[in-house]
Design a protein around this motif. Structure first.
Motif, PDB file in Angstrom:
ATOM      1  N   ALA A  90      62.411  54.246  -7.799  1.00 46.95           N
ATOM      2  CA  ALA A  90      61.160  53.539  -7.524  1.00 46.95           C
ATOM      3  C   ALA A  90      60.826  52.554  -8.638  1.00 46.95           C
ATOM      4  CB  ALA A  90      60.025  54.553  -7.357  1.00 46.95           C
ATOM      5  N   ALA A  91      61.063  52.951  -9.887  1.00 51.61           N
ATOM      6  CA  ALA A  91      60.810  52.049 -11.019  1.00 51.61           C
ATOM      7  C   ALA A  91      61.644  50.784 -10.897  1.00 51.61           C
ATOM      8  CB  ALA A  91      61.121  52.767 -12.335  1.00 51.61           C
ATOM      9  N   LEU A  92      62.892  50.945 -10.533  1.00 50.91           N
ATOM     10  CA  LEU A  92      63.793  49.793 -10.406  1.00 50.91           C
ATOM     11  C   LEU A  92      63.381  48.877  -9.255  1.00 50.91           C
ATOM     12  CD1 LEU A  92      67.142  51.665 -11.061  1.00 50.91           C
ATOM     13  CD2 LEU A  92      66.231  49.794 -12.455  1.00 50.91           C
ATOM     14  N   VAL A  93      63.003  49.461  -8.129  1.00 50.24           N
ATOM     15  CA  VAL A  93      62.583  48.639  -6.980  1.00 50.24           C
ATOM     16  C   VAL A  93      61.313  47.867  -7.315  1.00 50.24           C
ATOM     17  CG1 VAL A  93      61.789  48.676  -4.577  1.00 50.24           C
ATOM     18  CG2 VAL A  93      63.710  50.114  -5.285  1.00 50.24           C
ATOM     19  N   GLY A  94      60.385  48.513  -8.027  1.00 49.28           N
ATOM     20  CA  GLY A  94      59.171  47.813  -8.443  1.00 49.28           C
ATOM     21  C   GLY A  94      59.494  46.625  -9.333  1.00 49.28           C
ATOM     22  N   ALA A  95      60.426  46.818 -10.287  1.00 47.22           N
ATOM     23  CA  ALA A  95      60.809  45.740 -11.198  1.00 47.22           C
ATOM     24  C   ALA A  95      61.541  44.620 -10.472  1.00 47.22           C
ATOM     25  CB  ALA A  95      61.692  46.304 -12.315  1.00 47.22           C
ATOM     26  N   ILE A  96      62.454  44.981  -9.579  1.00 47.64           N
ATOM     27  CA  ILE A  96      63.202  43.972  -8.820  1.00 47.64           C
ATOM     28  C   ILE A  96      62.257  43.146  -7.962  1.00 47.64           C
ATOM     29  CG2 ILE A  96      64.851  43.648  -6.929  1.00 47.64           C
ATOM     30  CD1 ILE A  96      66.334  46.137  -8.070  1.00 47.64           C
TER      31      ILE A  96
END
Length: 336
Positions: A90-96
């Motif tokens: 989820a952290a990565l998707v938010g950043a992307i």
């Protein structure tokens, strides 16, 4: 829900793949950080600048792991197992998501702070522990100080250049600094690799630790090689929208100003990575250095409307990425 024994490993592979995609978006989103000034002053052609930046990004990624260990260990405590992977995912998707939105609008926001915001948002949604002391010491304080230091140093370096070359021929000075910008742009690209590749290394290591495939937050060689390679590929893909903003819309740059901004920003990146292991924003640093350099001419030389839009994007980055990450975590938790 009962999961087959290999499901966690497959989920880990997915998360590592998403982390590498984030690193790729980081590369093309932040390519402008290293080369926008040298391209806008015609010190380098765009393709030559991108190739040089990609190579220097690759080299920079192998120069240290202190920032990676900070990202992996000092921001959140992710839960173990699939729930921990869901937090990292989820952290990565938010950043992307935030990277792509700001890239579309040509705003030089921070990929680093998007990742940190995603980590905080996902951890809060999962009711996991956010290490607020680590966030304050390693993120918030450097986030505030690095643009201030970058702007002041940029101003002072440019004042020194103007004084040293005050009696020299402007044409000769411009020609000399156009050559010097090749070096300063390379130094900036090296600093970008040193800082930004490590952030993805840290998130991959966090995923490995949460699934029990690794103890401790040291960075394996294969993680360094993968993240460095993907960042370089992303850099070579280029970030033309943001390049126009940094290279032309904030101030009108000439070779001395471009050199001063790049040399200043690179110095700040090296100091924070090697001395404090702080994951600072390359975007914030080079943008503030450009503003500081431009202010030596006159304050009105800086297009403060454009600068205001950039600052607005900076302020929004952590909460916006955090909200997206929280929503993604809740959706992922429903599936799990």
């Amino acid at each position: 829900m009962l999961l087959p024994l290999d499901a966690e490993f497959l989920a880990l592979l997915v998360v590592v793949g998403v982390a590498l995609f984030f690193n790729y978006t980081n590369g093309f989103h932040d390519a402008a950080n290293a080369i926008a000034t040298s391209v806008s002053t015609r010190a380098l052609t765009p393709r030559t600048a991108l190739a040089m930046a990609a190579v220097m990004n690759l080299i920079g990624a192998f120069l240290g792991t202190g920032v990676a260990e900070t990202v992996g260990a000092d921001i959140i405590e992710a839960p173990q197992g699939m729930n921990g992977l869901a937090v990292v995912f989820a952290a990565l998707v938010g950043a992307i998501t935030w990277n792509l939105v700001t890239w579309w609008f040509g705003l030089p926001s921070s990929s680093s702070h998007a990742l940190i915001g995603g980590m905080i948002g996902a951890a809060l949604a999962a009711t996991s522990t956010v290490l607020w002391n680590g966030v304050l010491d390693s993120v918030v304080i450097p986030m505030v100080l690095s643009p201030i230091v970058g702007g002041l140093l940029g101003y002072l370096v440019m004042v020194a250049i103007l004084w040293i070359f005050r009696r020299s021929s402007p044409r000769r000075v411009s020609r000399g600094f156009r050559l010097a910008q090749t070096v300063s742009a390379a130094a900036m690209a090296l600093g970008h690799g040193l800082q930004d590749a490590q952030k993805t290394m840290g998130i991959v290591v966090l995923a490995l630790v949460t699934t029990g495939y690794q103890t401790g937050y040291s960075v394996p060689v294969w993680v360094t090689v993968l993240t460095a390679s993907v960042l370089s590929l992303g850099t070579y893909a280029g970030g033309w929208r943001i390049m126009r903003t940094l290279g032309r819309r904030v101030i009108e740059l000439d070779p001395p100003k471009g050199f001063a901004a790049e040399a200043t920003a690179a110095s700040v990146l090296y100091a924070t990575a090697f001395i404090w292991h702080a994951p600072i924003s390359t975007t914030h640093t080079i943008t503030s250095a450009i503003m500081g350099v431009g202010a030596t001419k006159r304050l009105s030389a800086v297009r403060w409307g454009v600068a205001g839009n950039i600052v607005f994007a900076w302020v929004l980055t952590i909460p916006a990425a955090g909200l997206v990450a929280a929503a993604v975590y809740w959706l992922t938790a429903l599936v799990l």
